[in-house]
Every structure is written in structure tokens, then in C-alpha cells.
Design an enzyme around this catalytic site. Structure first.
Site, PDB file in Angstrom:
ATOM      1  N   MET A  81       0.803  -1.220   0.000  1.00  0.00           N
ATOM      2  CA  MET A  81       0.000   0.000   0.000  1.00  0.00           C
ATOM      3  C   MET A  81       0.835   1.269   0.000  1.00  0.00           C
ATOM      4  O   MET A  81       0.282   2.366  -0.072  1.00  0.00           O
ATOM      5  CB  MET A  81      -0.917   0.004   1.240  1.00  0.00           C
ATOM      6  CG  MET A  81      -1.955  -1.108   1.242  1.00  0.00           C
ATOM      7  SD  MET A  81      -3.086  -1.006  -0.159  1.00  0.00           S
ATOM      8  CE  MET A  81      -3.847   0.580   0.118  1.00  0.00           C
ATOM      9  N   ARG A  82       2.160   1.139   0.092  1.00  0.00           N
ATOM     10  CA  ARG A  82       2.987   2.346   0.128  1.00  0.00           C
ATOM     11  C   ARG A  82       2.842   3.152  -1.160  1.00  0.00           C
ATOM     12  O   ARG A  82       2.892   4.387  -1.142  1.00  0.00           O
ATOM     13  CB  ARG A  82       4.449   1.974   0.371  1.00  0.00           C
ATOM     14  CG  ARG A  82       5.349   3.186   0.520  1.00  0.00           C
ATOM     15  CD  ARG A  82       6.764   2.825   0.916  1.00  0.00           C
ATOM     16  NE  ARG A  82       6.833   2.454   2.322  1.00  0.00           N
ATOM     17  CZ  ARG A  82       7.213   1.269   2.767  1.00  0.00           C
ATOM     18  NH1 ARG A  82       7.557   0.333   1.915  1.00  0.00           N
ATOM     19  NH2 ARG A  82       7.241   1.005   4.051  1.00  0.00           N
TER      20      ARG A  82
END
Length: 682
Positions: free
Chosen positions: A281-282
Site C-alpha cells: 500500500m505504500r
């Protein structure tokens, strides 16, 4: 202090636009973006641009006398007891933002900090002396050639980048301090790739190339010569432009909290990240923060389609799922397809086209600034001219393995080009014995880190305290000790002998003559080399390739860590013609000689793939034997893979191995699995 080249004087390239400057500006507007990695060929003003960035950043306010650049209210090891937090009304001072350079060869104590030796020796006081991470707090930490940074320093950067703090537990010192900085790294991909763990910590990445337009190149030279001739006058001529940049960055920082982030924008960012199959999700978080910063940079409080597009171009190329041999970059046609032609709506109303007509290229009214690569600024086109390393098609060679893959017209009427199969995972091979090369994950070696495997009275490693005491203990009575401290002498000193893994050089010397030109056979050879290169990327080895055919030998792949460069060089490797065996062996020996000068501790393994025939030139057979004997005299570990086929065999490769004092492995058919097994046995 020498004057820095002005940021506004850097000439942008039409190939890469202003992506580098824009990325640097955005990450200083919103440091939570996570820094910038700049990849590009040598001589493209990477370092010049980064060093010029600090001069246009607005100054910061710090607590007066604090060694850790703390702001009022921040905690600091130098802060007042008991909680080390500076009061909000603490006396402050204003200073420029620091650009701290981390040298590739820096030691761990200079990065983290250590005991203040002068105070320890003079006053007997154990005081902590801050390192580079403390100095870079609230500033920029710049690492040139970041891909060459030693692993132990990479680990320190990973911890600081993840936690925003640096914790020191060494030399009797226990200190924790804030270490929030903008991490900027530059690298040349030809010198090797970056560790995936560190690569993911860079919020944005940029591919940069030198301009190909002669007029732009002439302008670069003209400005550089003017700066070198009279730096003060040159910098003064750009003073207004530099002040305008500083004011614009300050205004963007002030506007940043007011930028509205709607659900429609978050959904669109998620759709883009999902379309490119990024891991984790970065990527979504970084893309969102970059889009918000880009909107503030352009003086808007709403995030537009152009902001999301530019953010994706900067935040996703190094995060999308790809093989190491795939070219970096994004499919911009797919990006435009996912974004569509409609702007994210600030309110939950039926979407509709905007009246100002922002199209796929993000045209807009805000386009006067030279550094504006958002609406109205230069954008990359998926179908136009692209610089080296930016187009997925590259120069037309690529890794096309189908029937329509890359081919080369026969140069001498006999050359053919074999395609490449998919690379595969190979087993680890090791060179016999114990070396002392660079730290890696391949063969046994004596290294500066690793498990302790004994002690050495004359080594240069760290102190082995237990063995030193043990060596001194039997002599204490003779030295007059009757109690108190142990008495040491120089001969008692013992250093730790540590055993770990080293990186090696695997050099293939491949017969690409007519007798080896079978398409299937060359495909297997090239696929094996690419597979070993992929394994070398993971284990930090070097792999090279020398081929010989027709009238001579060529270094088709210089020793390298870069899988991208290797894939392009190997994709279009021709075969056919006579067999200049002696020339191939001598060329391989020359490559090993040069590499030994560059890196004398890296142990090589030479793998010669041939049927043993020598058919080029007068006295071809005696010359090839002399070349083989010369390689044996150098003490090179070598293997000869015998490719001779058919019921009637002449055994020439076996004789070659005998002259080279090499391992002879007769194989009726070369397979990629056989080649990797050969290397593992060695």
C-alpha cells in the site's frame, strides 16, 4: 565556501523533461513523500541539480544552541531535563537548510555518531558526538552512487527512514534522536542496481538522460563555461529566478494543508495503483501525497487528473511488478486509459468534463514556470521521441522471444541470431577455497562481518577481547601484577577472524562460430547467462561475456551487476563464421586482467563453452594452445564445456582443458540447466 550552480540555470532535457527538478521540489514541499532516487547515465547534472536544491529552500527555525536542529516543542538529547523537550518559548535562530552528503565509504560511527574522543581523553566524560544522520535532521541527506553503498550503511538508512529516529547503542553510549530528512540518491544503472529494500524507501524515482538536441547541448556548455569563468556574476544573473523559486516553495508549503483530498481522488489513485499491480500500500500513499503536493505547487486547493498523472509517473515506475530484465517506466497509454478524460469531482455529483479542457497531456493555464511539469509543462508522450532507458521498446532489441523477435541481417552471410527463453532460478555455485573479496552471498571468504571463526594475532579485523585476555593471562605474574588491572603488551593483541560470503566474477567465453550457430544451442547459452545474471543481481556477483566468431573476439557483456544493460546486450547476439579460439581466450584473459586491477580481491571463474575447434588464421591450433597455457599460468580457475556432438569426436575440447589446467566436462548437448550445474560444481 564555493558558490553552487543555480538550480534555475540547469537546462532541462527534452527527453526527460523537468521530472528530476519537479520530483526534488515536491518532496521538499511534502517531506512525507519519502525522497527521490535519480537514475541516469553519467554526465547528466544529477549531482549539480541536487546540490543546487538546498540554496532555493526556505530557511528553517531551530532552537538556539541545539546540536540536533530541533524546533521548539521537539524532544532532543540536548533538551532540558527530565523529558528532553524544548519549551515552546525557547530561544530560536534561523539558518539555511543543510545538504548533508553521505560518502559511499563512510564508516558506521560517522553516520550514527559515537563517543566524543577528545572529551573522553581530556576530561574523562563520556559525551555523545552526533553523526551525519543527526546533522541531516530537517534537511537533505544526499547519497551519490547510492547503489554502491555498503550493506551495513544501507541498513542504517533503512532504520532511520522507517522510524524517523536514530538509536545509538554502542561504545557505552545510549542515545535516541530524531532523524527526519529528505533522502536523495543518484546512481548510474550501469554500475549495478539498488537493493529492493532501500529502493522501496524512495518515494519518487526519475530516469534522466542527456539532451540529444544539439542546441540544448550547446546551451548547457555555454552556461557551464560562463559559470566557471565568473561564478559570482553568473549566480547574480539568476538571483531573481532563485528568489522566485524560494517564494513559490514557501507558498506551496503554506497551501499544502488546505488542498482538498476527496474520496473520488483516493479512488482514482487506488485504481491506478491496482492497474499497475504494485506491491503493498505504500505506492497508494506516496502517489496521493505527491498529487497533493503537485496541486499545492501549482497554487490549487483541488487535486486534478493532471496531478494524479504526474504523481503516478514519479511514484510507480520502481514499484510496479516487473522482472529485473524489463525496462523501467510506466505504460502511459494504460495510465491515461485508467485516468480517463474526466476530472475527479470535489463533490459526489455526476462526473462531467471540465470546461477548461484538461486533456490527457494535462494542458492548463499554469505553464509559465520553467520548473512546472504539471499542467502546461512538458509531459512525456508514449509515442514520441524518448531518451535512452525511458522507452519500454529501448532501441528495438528488447527481450522478444517469439517468432517475430529481434533479428540482425547476416553480416558475413553466415550469422544468425537466436532468441531468448525466459530466465529461471539457478542454484548457488561457489568457488573452491576461502577468499577475501567484497561482501556478497556467494563463496566462502574472510570478511569484516559474519560469524567469528577464530582469532588472528596479525589481522586487521576488530578486537577479539576474550582471546586478547587469554593471551595475556599466563604472563601476569612475570609482568609483576599482584592485583588490580590486567597488564597487556602488544604481542597479546588478537583480532577477530570472521568468515562470511563474498561476491565473485563469472566470465563466460562463448564460441559463437558456425559450428555453434544452431539456433536452439545459442538460445540455451544466452538464457543460461541471463539466468546467472539474475542470480548474480540477487547475490551481488559480477557476470561477463566474451564471444568469438568470424575474424575475432568481442566483449559482448563487460563485467556488470546491471541486469537491464545485460539484457539489451545479449538479446541480439549473432553467431556464425570461422572459429578464432585463440583470440577468444586472449580476450577473456585480458578482461580478467583488467578486472583484477580494478578489484584485486574478487576471485574469477572462467567458463569456456566450445567444441575445441580452431579454424581461423595460420597456426590456429598452436596459438590456441599457447593462449590456454598462458591462462593456466595466471592461476585462473577455469572450466571447459565440451560442445562437440556426433558419433565421431575429435576430443579437441578435452585437449584444450588439459592445456588450461581446467575442469573438462564433455556434454553432448548444451542445456541451460547443464551450464548452471557446471558453475555450481566449480
Amino acid at each position: 565556501m564555493p558558490l553552487q550552480y543555480p538550480l534555475s540555470a540547469v537546462v532541462p532535457s527534452k527527453d526527460s523533461g523537468d521530472d528530476m527538478t519537479l520530483a526534488l521540489v515536491l518532496t521538499t514541499i511534502s517531506p512525507e513523500v519519502g525522497g527521490v532516487l535519480v537514475r541516469g547515465e553519467k554526465g547528466t547534472a544529477k549531482s549539480t541539480t541536487v546540490r543546487a536544491l538546498a540554496s532555493v529552500l526556505p530557511p528553517i527555525e531551530v532552537v538556539a544552541g541545539d546540536r540536533f536542529s530541533s524546533a521548539p516543542g521537539d524532544t532532543s538529547p540536548d533538551g532540558p531535563a527530565p523529558d528532553h523537550a524544548w519549551p515552546l518559548d525557547a530561544e530560536t535562530e534561523t539558518r539555511p537548510v543543510r545538504l548533508v552528503e553521505l560518502p559511499v565509504g563512510a564508516t558506521e560511527d560517522r553516520v550514527l555518531g559515537s563517543l566524543h574522543l577528545s572529551k573522553v581523553l581530556a576530561d574523562g566524560v563520556a559525551e555523545y558526538e552526533p553523526g551525519l544522520l543527526a546533522r541531516a535532521h530537517r534537511g537533505i541527506l544526499y547519497v551519490d552512487e547510492v547503489n554502491l553503498l555498503h550493506d551495513h550503511l544501507v541498513d542504517l538508512l533503512l532504520d532511520a527512514a522507517a522510524m524517523g529516529r536514530s538509536t545509538v547503542e554502542r561504545d557505552g553510549v545510549s542515545v535516541a534522536h530524531a532523524a527526519r530528512f529528505v533522502l536523495v540518491g543518484t546512481m548510474n544503472p550501469e554500475e549495478g542496481e539498488l537493493r529492493p529494500q532501500l529502493l522501496d524507501r524512495f518515494g519518487l524515482t526519475v530516469e534522466i538522460a542527456a539532451p540529444r538536441d544539439p542546441r540544448l547541448r550547446a546551451e548547457v556548455v555555454r552556461r557551464r563555461l560562463a559559470f566557471d569563468a565568473d561564478p559570482h556574476a553568473f549566480v547574480g544573473s539568476y538571483a531573481d529566478a532563485e528568489r522566485a523559486l524560494t517564494d513559490r516553495i514557501a507558498a506551496a508549503r503554506k497551501l499544502l494543508p488546505e488542498v482538498e483530498l476527496t474520496d473520488a481522488v483516493l479512488t482514482k489513485v487506488a485504481e491506478v495503483c491496482a492497474a499497475f499491480e504494485v506491491d503493498g500500500m505504500r505506492a497508494d500513499i506516496v502517489t496521493t501525497r505527491t498529487a497533493v503536493a503537485h496541486a499545492a505547487w501549482n497554487g490549487r486547493t483541488t487535486v486534478t487528473r493532471a496531478d494524479i498523472r504526474q504523481a503516478a509517473l514519479l511514484a510507480l515506475p520502481h514499484r510496479r511488478r516487473r522482472n529485473p530484465f524489463d525496462a523501467p517506466g510506466l505504460d502511459e497509454e494504460l495510465l491515461d486509459q485508467v485516468l480517463g478524460n474526466e476530472e475527479p469531482e470535489p463533490e459526489p455529483e455526476p462526473p462531467g468534463p471540465q470546461p477548461d479542457g484538461d486533456g490527457p497531456d494535462g494542458e492548463g493555464p499554469d505553464g509559465e514556470s520553467d520548473l512546472d511539469t504539471g499542467p502546461g509543462g512538458p509531459t512525456r508522450s508514449s509515442g514520441g521521441d524518448e531518451g535512452p532507458g525511458r522507452s519500454p521498446e529501448g532501441d528495438g532489441e528488447g527481450l522478444d522471444t517469439g517468432p517475430g523477435g529481434p533479428t540482425r541481417p547476416p553480416g558475413d552471410g553466415q550469422a544468425v541470431v537466436a532468441s531468448l527463453a525466459d530466465p529461471y532460478k539457478v542454484r548457488r555455485f561457489e568457488v573452491h577455497g576461502t577468499g577475501a573479496g567484497e561482501s556478497g552471498k556467494r563463496s566462502r571468504a574472510l570478511t569484516s562481518n559474519g560469524r567469528r571463526a577464530g582469532n588472528d594475532p596479525t589481522g586487521a579485523g576488530g578486537l577479539h577481547l576474550v582471546e586478547t585476555i587469554r593471551a595475556a593471562a599466563p604472563h601476569q605474574r612475570a609482568r609483576g601484577r599482584e592485583g588490580g588491572r590486567i597488564r597487556f603488551e602488544q604481542q597479546d593483541l588478537r583480532t577477530a577472524r570472521r568468515e562470511g560470503r563474498e561476491a565473485n566474477l563469472v566470465l563466460f567465453c562463448v564460441d559463437a562460430s558456425g559450428s555453434m550457430a544452431a539456433r536452439k544451442r545459442m538460445e540455451q547459452v544466452k538464457t543460461a547467462i541471463l539466468s546467472l545474471l539474475l542470480d548474480a543481481y540477487q547475490r551481488r556477483d559480477k557476470v561477463g561475456l566474451v564471444t568469438f566468431r568470424a575474424g575475432g573476439a568481442d566483449v559482448a557483456l563487460p563485467p556488470t551487476h546491471s541486469v537491464d544493460i545485460a539484457a539489451k546486450r545479449l538479446a541480439d547476439l549473432p553467431a556464425g563464421g570461422r572459429t578464432p579460439l585463440a583470440e577468444g581466450l586472449l580476450q577473456a584473459a585480458e578482461v580478467l586482467r583488467v578486472e583484477k586491477v580494478r578489484d584485486p580481491r574478487r576471485r574469477p571463474l572462467l567458463i569456456v563453452i566450445t567444441d575445441g575447434r580452431a579454424t581461423h588464421g595460420e597456426g590456429a591450433v598452436p596459438r590456441s594452445r599457447q593462449a590456454a597455457q598462458w591462462i593456466a599460468e595466471q592461476g585462473t580457475t577455469a572450466i571447459v564445456v565440451d560442445c562437440e556432438q556426433g558419433p565421431m569426436r575429435m576430443g579437441l575440447a578435452g585437449q584444450l582443458a588439459l592445456h588450461m589446467q581446467a575442469t573438462h566436462l564433455p556434454l553432448a548437448d548444451i542445456s541451460a540447466q547443464a551450464l548452471t550445474t557446471v558453475a555450481r560444481v566449480a
